[in-house]
Structures are given as C-alpha cells and as structure tokens.
Write a protein that holds these residues in place. Structure first.
Motif, PDB file in Angstrom:
ATOM      1  N   ARG A  84      -5.292 -45.747  28.838  1.00 46.60           N
ATOM      2  CA  ARG A  84      -4.245 -46.160  29.771  1.00 46.60           C
ATOM      3  C   ARG A  84      -2.931 -45.554  29.297  1.00 46.60           C
ATOM      4  NH1 ARG A  84      -0.633 -49.960  29.168  1.00 46.60           N
ATOM      5  NH2 ARG A  84      -0.440 -50.931  27.139  1.00 46.60           N
ATOM      6  N   TYR A  85      -1.938 -45.582  30.167  1.00 48.49           N
ATOM      7  CA  TYR A  85      -0.627 -45.046  29.823  1.00 48.49           C
ATOM      8  C   TYR A  85       0.336 -46.187  29.557  1.00 48.49           C
ATOM      9  CZ  TYR A  85      -2.165 -40.414  30.965  1.00 48.49           C
ATOM     10  OH  TYR A  85      -2.829 -39.219  30.945  1.00 48.49           O
ATOM     11  N   ARG A  86       1.187 -46.006  28.564  1.00 41.35           N
ATOM     12  CA  ARG A  86       2.198 -47.028  28.268  1.00 41.35           C
ATOM     13  C   ARG A  86       3.530 -46.634  28.884  1.00 41.35           C
ATOM     14  NH1 ARG A  86       1.987 -48.548  22.068  1.00 41.35           N
ATOM     15  NH2 ARG A  86       3.205 -50.280  22.870  1.00 41.35           N
TER      16      ARG A  86
ATOM     17  N   GLY B 217       1.482 -39.006  26.584  1.00 39.48           N
ATOM     18  CA  GLY B 217       0.128 -39.199  26.103  1.00 39.48           C
ATOM     19  C   GLY B 217      -0.452 -40.534  26.541  1.00 39.48           C
ATOM     20  N   ALA B 218      -1.769 -40.554  26.671  1.00 41.45           N
ATOM     21  CA  ALA B 218      -2.463 -41.801  26.968  1.00 41.45           C
ATOM     22  C   ALA B 218      -2.877 -42.451  25.657  1.00 41.45           C
ATOM     23  CB  ALA B 218      -3.687 -41.518  27.816  1.00 41.45           C
ATOM     24  N   VAL B 219      -3.092 -43.757  25.684  1.00 39.10           N
ATOM     25  CA  VAL B 219      -3.660 -44.422  24.522  1.00 39.10           C
ATOM     26  C   VAL B 219      -5.055 -44.917  24.882  1.00 39.10           C
ATOM     27  CG1 VAL B 219      -1.471 -45.124  23.497  1.00 39.10           C
ATOM     28  CG2 VAL B 219      -2.552 -46.614  25.170  1.00 39.10           C
ATOM     29  N   GLU B 220      -5.944 -44.897  23.902  1.00 41.05           N
ATOM     30  CA  GLU B 220      -7.269 -45.452  24.157  1.00 41.05           C
ATOM     31  C   GLU B 220      -7.123 -46.951  24.288  1.00 41.05           C
ATOM     32  OE1 GLU B 220     -10.928 -43.628  22.421  1.00 41.05           O
ATOM     33  OE2 GLU B 220      -9.412 -42.949  20.975  1.00 41.05           O
ATOM     34  N   SER B 221      -7.739 -47.491  25.314  1.00 39.00           N
ATOM     35  CA  SER B 221      -7.524 -48.908  25.588  1.00 39.00           C
ATOM     36  C   SER B 221      -8.620 -49.437  26.489  1.00 39.00           C
ATOM     37  CB  SER B 221      -6.170 -49.077  26.288  1.00 39.00           C
ATOM     38  OG  SER B 221      -6.049 -50.377  26.818  1.00 39.00           O
ATOM     39  N   THR B 222      -8.866 -50.721  26.338  1.00 41.83           N
ATOM     40  CA  THR B 222      -9.818 -51.375  27.242  1.00 41.83           C
ATOM     41  C   THR B 222      -9.099 -52.403  28.104  1.00 41.83           C
ATOM     42  OG1 THR B 222     -10.250 -52.972  25.499  1.00 41.83           O
ATOM     43  CG2 THR B 222     -11.786 -51.126  25.672  1.00 41.83           C
ATOM     44  N   ALA B 223      -7.774 -52.353  28.101  1.00 40.38           N
ATOM     45  CA  ALA B 223      -7.000 -53.371  28.820  1.00 40.38           C
ATOM     46  C   ALA B 223      -6.975 -53.054  30.310  1.00 40.38           C
ATOM     47  CB  ALA B 223      -5.582 -53.438  28.263  1.00 40.38           C
ATOM     48  N   THR B 224      -7.772 -53.783  31.076  1.00 38.28           N
ATOM     49  CA  THR B 224      -7.874 -53.465  32.498  1.00 38.28           C
ATOM     50  C   THR B 224      -6.983 -54.349  33.361  1.00 38.28           C
ATOM     51  OG1 THR B 224      -9.761 -54.934  32.594  1.00 38.28           O
ATOM     52  CG2 THR B 224     -10.239 -52.590  32.377  1.00 38.28           C
ATOM     53  N   ASP B 225      -6.356 -55.343  32.786  1.00 42.19           N
ATOM     54  CA  ASP B 225      -5.440 -56.143  33.596  1.00 42.19           C
ATOM     55  C   ASP B 225      -4.207 -56.503  32.775  1.00 42.19           C
ATOM     56  OD1 ASP B 225      -5.946 -58.389  31.989  1.00 42.19           O
ATOM     57  OD2 ASP B 225      -7.693 -58.920  33.189  1.00 42.19           O
TER      58      ASP B 225
END
Ligand SMILES: Nc1nc2c(ncn2[C@@H]2O[C@H](COP(=O)(O)OP(=O)(O)OP(=O)(O)O)[C@@H](O)[C@H]2O)c(=O)[nH]1
Ligand SMILES: [Mg+2]
Lengths: 455, 313
Positions: free
Chosen positions: B255-257, B266-274
């Motif tokens: 996801r992008y911060r 850059g994107a970060v690896e993440s599993t945050a879907t909400d």
C-alpha cells in the motif's frame, strides 16, 4: 520495505486508547522557555525519545550526526533543531512544533529559542501555550533571558509554569543547588503574576526525572516532568466565561436548497452559546437572539445544535436580519465586551523597527483591522529587576512596555487577563504589512468609562 | 476487518467542556479556512487526491457548509501520477461541484520550458507550473496540506507562510504568529501559503479519516501490484520509466503511505486492507512516512528545507 504491523490482540489497554478513533483525550499545548543553551531542545528531544515518539530513521540520523561530531551521547536537540543554520550553530533560531501522545493526553510542544535575538519567535511559540516549561542550567542559575521569558510567560497569562532545573549531572545532583534556584524563581514568578511553579531537578541529556525517576536524586520526591504534565489541571472552563465570537465570514449559499440561509461563521473564543441566548453585535450595538447553531460534526450527527462552547468553530443564525460582517464581535448581551476608541496595553515589540510616539499602525484585534496611532509610551519593563521603569523614548525590538493607542474607530475588547482571545491584538505596519508588536489589552479604570472616547 | 474493542475504552468526553483533541484540531483548521476566505481575494486549495489534500478539502467543506468552499482547486500533475488517484480527484471535484485548475508538467516538457531530469524524477519540476498557475490566476493564498510532524524543516513553518515571487520560503524572516491572529498582508507579486493541517500528526489524520468515514483512493489500502526495488523502496512498474535493466519486477501486496510522482513514491509491504488496520500499522511503524517512501527527501539532511526555499511546498 516492510513495516511492522501490530497485532491488535496484543495491544495493551493504553495502546488501544492511542489508536482507537473513538477514544477521547485532551490536548495540552506547551512551550519551552529559558536562556540559550540551558537545554530546552535537549529536554524536548528527551521527552520524545523516552515516550517512544521518535521514529527509527530520525533517530538514526541524530546518532550518525552526533557520532560525526565526536559526541559521547546522541545530541537529542537535533531532533527539533531542524534548520541547517540551527544545526550548524548548535542553537535554536525558530520555534519547532513537535507532537507526542500518551493515553491520557496529546501534546503540542513548541520548542522555542533562548537567544535574545529570537525572542519574537519565543513569543510566537508561547502565545498559544497553556503551560510554560522553563529551563534553568543548574550551573548558571537564573539569567537575564530566564527573567525575560518568565516576564513574557506572565504577560501572556500562561497560568501553569513548570521549571526544569537542568544539567543536574553537572552539579553532582546537589539538592542545595536545586532549592536555591527554585527559591529565586518562585520570588521572581510572584513579580510577574505567576502564583505557583512546580520545579523538577532533571538531566535532559541523561534522562533523570524527565520520564523515568532518577536514582541520583533520593532527596526529591515530587513527580517526574512527564508525570507532572500528565496530571496538571489545565484548560479553561467555558461555562463560567462570557460568550464571545468574532465574526469571520458570512455564509450565504444562495442555492436552490438554501435560498435564504444566512449564518455567521466564527470560532467561539470564550463561553457557551445556546439557542435562545440574547446576544449583542459589537461595536454596532444591536441585540438579538440566537435561533440556530450549526456545526457539521461526525457522520450521522445532526448539524443543528442546541449549544456550543469555546473553542468550537460554529455558524450562528440570528433572529433578525442585521448588517453584520467580518470584524464584528458577537457577545453575550448580558455581559458584553468593552467598546473602546482609546486603549492601554502591554506590548512586546517583535520587529527591528522600534515603536515610537505617534507611529501610525494597523491594529488587528479579533477579526477586525482598524487604524491606530501610538499616543503614548507609558513605561517599560526592566528585564533585570522585572519592575516597570519610566517612559522610554522608544520601545526597541524585544522591549516590553505599556503604550496607549487611539483607534480609527471603536472596537470591542476584553481585558487580556480575563479573555485572552478578545484581549489580544497585533500591531501591523501599514507600509509593508510586517507584524510590529503583540499587544495585551489592559482595561484600566478611566478607559473603561464607556464614553471617554467621545470627549 | 480488524476490530478494536470499543466497549473497553472509557469515554470521558461528556463530563466537562474540554474538547477532545481531534475536535480541537478540527476547530482550529476550520478557523484557518475561514480566516483565509475572509482576508484574501482569490484563495486556491492544492488538491492532488492524496490523503492530506482529501482531509483538507473535507475540512473546507465543513467550514463553509451549507455553502460551497469559496475557492478554486489546483493540481500540479507531474504526468507520472497514479491513474486511480487522478480518477478519484476528478470524481471528488465533480461531486462537490468545484472548479479544478490542472497545471501539467508534461506540457512544460513538451514545449521545452522544462527539461526532463536524467533520473526521471519529476517532483522538482513542479515548482515552475505551480508558480505560473498562481500568477496566471492571480491566486493570493494557497492552501497546502503540509503537516509539521512530517519533517523537521516543516516543523518550523508558520501556518501562514509568506512567499516572494519565486515562491521562496526564508526561514530567517518568518513573521511572528501569535494566538490565532494570522497576518496575511502581502505585497503585490507575493502570496501566502497556508497550512491548515499544521498541527495534525499522521496518526491524527488516520484516526480522523476513520471517525469521519472519509473515502480515499484505493491505493492507500493493501492491494497486489507489480513493483521493483530501487534505492530501498518498492516502486511501481509503469510507463514513467521504471524498471531499468537489472531491476526485477515482482508482484507484492503493498500500500502507499503518500501518493505523489510514481518515479519517487515508494510502496510499503502491507496487509492493511481497511482504515482500522492502517491505523494499527501507522501506530506500530518505526519509519516516518516521508522517510520511508519519498526518495527525493532522502538526498540530504536539509533536502526539504532547500526545496521549500526554492518555492516547493
Ligand atoms: N551535561 C548536560 N548537558 C546538557 C544537558 N541538557 C543539555 N545539555 C547540553 O547543553 C547544550 C545546549 O542544549 P540545547 O538543548 O541545544 O539548549 P537550548 O536551551 O535548546 O538552546 P537554545 O535553543 O539555543 O536556546 C547541548 O550541548 C546539550 O547537549 C544536561 O542535562 N546535562
Ligand atoms: Mg533549543
């Protein structure tokens, strides 16, 4: 790059409070003060560091630079001294705003410069603070800048003062050094109208008594600096204050949906307003009744409210169609502000142009801007004794004194000590728009006389 | 869906008349919007579709309800923006019935007013189209979504930041700013940058987005994307110029911060879907958002300060 994700189930109760969007906590605005090099920025850095509010890449940068400079300990001041010139000179030039939260409170910390040349930046940082955190170097005690900042703190009406007697590591954590400094500060504080100060012996560099209790000060049984910040009772009680709202903007959608809507937008500076409250529009003097209070809140919440209080931003609808515009003050009819055309005030000069007798200025008070003429320089504050001295020929940069102003038209004000937001003003240069001075209204006996300006 | 146990969180709001800190920040931002509307002739709000500009617009809408915010929006399009963010931008503008001015870096490159940099990064090229837009439309106040907690030079900036015709910030000549009395006076040719979100932290922004149910472009939440590694960041593969030879493209859940130019965000690896998962991630994160994901800030210790002095935000 992977980020650490926390397992919500593993959260402690207090961490839950930090992340929950619905959890409520209040906001404490504080500013540091004190002489140059007494350790203000280091203390702010220490508070951030020990509350785990510093992120890894910021800390890496600080450690790298400190190592390059051959320092033994990471220079935590580098966390707030963000400008190139500041890092090169090792001093703070302008206010830095830093943020941290605990489950109890969110903090906005203004780290201000100690150097006399940048007093105006200190005043900027302190003007919105509810608590001043004054630092003193244990080796040097109270210096001229300490006194100046104490005076500014008193003038700004900051009711809560915490003193950090810092660099205790350099005086062997001596109790007598601490009590000596505290006694002198207490005495000076009384001079500038500050009743009570809480003092803590600390080492910002090493962390003693900042967030964690020190083993080096067994003689001290008061709170650590953070414990004090967490528990100090601050904040106004709007229910006791007279209602005030400077009109910022008139809202008239003139849309099909709202053809006749007319609302007065502003931020309540003091007190409480309710539907049905009788109000006065100042300085015009009309009185009418509040018939609607609108504030767009959270999704699903009704926009119309029964009541609102400082410091909320709202829109008021009134019973009568009156000619009200930006610059007017809406006040509680029973307790209106004082309308003046002549004004006595304490000012702090913020510009390198000194303030002189008969200077023409703009006066920005609330949302109004009016012309002003400096009619008198009454006295000046001596920074060594904190006593008022005789009238100066001019008030120079960083000078503090009493002046009188004649205004181009009447404005409604309060005594600064009673209502900060409606008792404060700026003096602005008509030539280049620069901010020349900050002022705090003093409603003295003869000027309160409502008609004095008519004579 | 990550859940936070609400019942276990005691609410102390009702007891006294002290504002919760998000309500306090909201009231402060609204006050700033209204001050600018009252004091300036032609304000403009910089709107990219990024989360800070979405939050700014949300607060602006609240500030003037039930009327529309009395100002134009402007976006400086680098030509390397994420398509889903541009779609989101246009839909938002449409829904609110506002006017959007788009200044395109690509136009400047096409007609030679700007030259593409060897590294392909376009962020530094935004200053000229931004300033030209300000002059052309005679904007006198420019709302930006900058927050003081983003970076140590930003931590030093006032809410009202006076800029000369070069758009330059001079940290040594900032105006004192006292109480809530903002001095917006400026000479012809100068303008004022205004930062209504100055006192919000990243966590405040996310908690408020959750509380207000504010919609964001989808790339702020975890999704699967083709990315490659450059300078320690996951960059998005695409037409803008990546990947180069030797940079392997892989599919990752990211996801992008922050959203900006694809060449340096850059994107970060993440599993945050909400949003609630994002809040937990932000709280647990040990990297500031700009440090982790913006290549152009990492160039030097004073990168941000230098760029602000050159008229960049
Ligand atoms: N030994 C010791 N040194 C300290 C302590 N606190 C600060 N210092 C040092 O004192 C020097 C000045 O600290 P700063 O934090 O920059 O001082 P300041 O009050 O912010 O200075 P200005 O912002 O320029 O007014 C630095 O070299 C610090 O490392 C302390 O508790 N013990
Ligand atoms: Mg400092």
């Amino acid at each position: 790059m992977a980020t650490e994700t926390i397992d919500p189930d593993a959260l402690s109760e207090s961490d839950r409070m930090l992340v929950d969007p619905e959890a409520s906590r209040d906001l404490l605005r504080l500013a540091t003060a004190g002489s140059v090099d007494d350790g203000k920025s280091t203390l702010v850095g220490r508070l951030l560091f020990d509350t785990k509010s510093v992120l890894a890449d910021q800390l890496d940068a600080v450690e790298r630079v400190s190592r390059e400079r051959g320092l033994q300990h990471p220079d935590l001041a580098l966390l707030t001294d963000g400008l190139r010139a500041e890092r090169e000179q090792g001093i703070t030039i302008d206010v830095a705003y830093r943020y941290f939260s605990t489950p109890t409170r969110s903090y906005i910390l203004a780290d201000t410069p100690g150097h006399v040349q940048y007093t105006r930046n200190m005043v900027t940082g302190a003007s919105t603070a509810e608590l001043a955190l004054i630092l003193v170097d244990a080796r040097h005690g109270v210096l001229e800048q300490t006194r100046r900042h104490l005076a500014v703190t008193g003038l700004l009406g900051i009711r809560h003062v915490a003193v950090a007697v810092n660099k205790m590591d350099l005086v062997d954590f001596s109790e007598s050094v601490f009590t000596g400094i505290v006694a002198e500060l207490q005495r000076l504080a009384g001079h500038v109208g500050i009743d009570a100060v809480t003092a803590v012996p600390v080492s910002a560099l090493l962390g003693d008594n900042v967030v964690t209790r020190s083993a080096h000060t067994p003689w001290y049984d008061g709170p650590t600096m953070l414990e004090h910040l967490e528990t100090v009772e601050v904040g106004a009680s709007p229910q006791d204050e007279a209602f005030r709202m400077p009109v910022q903007y008139v809202i008239r959608p003139q849309s099909a949906e709202h053809p006749d809507y007319r609302g007065y937008a502003g931020r309540i500076t003091s007190g409480v307003v309710e539907v049905g409250t009788r109000i006065q529009v100042q300085p015009e003097g009309f009185t009418t009744t509040v018939v609607g209070i609108d504030r767009v809140g959270r999704p699903g919440e009704p926009v119309e409210r029964e009541r609102a209080h400082a410091p909320q931003s709202v829109v008021l609808r009134l019973a009568d169609d009156l000619d009200i515009s930006r610059g007017d003050l809406i006040s509680e009819a029973a307790r209106p502000a004082t309308e003046v055309k002549d004004l006595e005030a304490t000012v702090a000069v913020l510009s390198s142009r000194p303030l002189r007798h008969r200077d023409m200025v703009y006066v920005r008070v609330g949302t109004a801007t009016v012309k002003g003429l400096v009619t008198d320089l009454v006295d000046t504050l001596d920074m060594t004794t904190l006593e008022r001295g005789p009238a100066p020929s001019e008030l120079p940069l960083n000078g503090i004194g009493t002046i009188r102003l004649r205004l181009g038209r009447p404005v409604a004000v309060d005594d600064y000590a009673a209502a900060r937001r409606t008792g404060s003003f700026l003096l602005i240069s008509p030539d280049d728009g620069a901010t020349l001075a900050a002022g705090m209204v003093q409603l003295t006996g003869d000027l309160v006389d409502a008609d004095s300006w008519l004579i | 869906m990550t859940t936070i146990d609400r019942a276990s969180v005691a609410s102390s709001a009702a007891a006294d008349l002290r504002l919760d800190h998000l309500d306090d920040l909201e009231a402060e931002s609204i006050h700033i919007f209204r001050e600018v509307a009252g004091e300036f002739e032609r304000p403009v709000l910089l709107f990219s579709g990024g989360k800070d500009s979405v939050l700014m617009l949300h607060l602006a809408v609240k500030a003037f309800a039930p009327a529309k915010p009395p100002f134009t929006l402007m976006h400086v399009d680098t030509g390397h923006n994420f398509p889903e963010v541009l779609t989101f931008r246009d839909e938002t503008v449409e829904r609110l019935g506002l006017r959007l001015v788009v200044q395109k870096v690509q136009d400047y490159i096409d007609d030679g007013r700007l030259v593409e940099r060897p590294d392909g990064t376009r962020n530094p090229l935004q200053t000229r189209p931004l300033l030209d837009g300000i002059v052309e439309h005679k904007f006198d106040a420019v709302f930006g979504g900058g927050r003081r907690d983003e970076e140590k030079a930003r931590a030093k900036e006032r809410v009202f930041s006076l800029r000369d015709s070069f758009g330059a910030w001079d940290p040594r000549r900032q105006r004192p700013e006292l109480w809530e009395l903002y001095n917006g006076r400026h000479a012809p040719g100068e303008h004022v940058r205004v930062f209504p979100l100055s006192n919000w932290t990243e966590l405040d922004v996310w908690r408020y987005i959750a509380r207000e149910q504010i919609e964001l472009p989808s790339l702020y939440y975890a999704h699967s994307r083709e990315v490659f590694r450059r300078d320690g960041m996951w960059l998005c593969a695409g037409d803008w110029g990546g990947p180069r030879q030797g940079e392997d493209v892989e599919t990752r859940t990211v996801r992008y911060r922050t959203v900006g130019d694809m060449s340096c965000t850059g994107a970060v690896e993440s599993t945050a879907t909400d949003v609630e998962a994002v809040i937990l991630e932000v709280a647990g994160s040990r990297l500031t958002e700009r440090g982790a994901t913006r290549a152009d800030d990492r160039l030097s210790e004073a990168a941000m300060e230098d760029r602000k002095k050159e008229g960049y935000f």
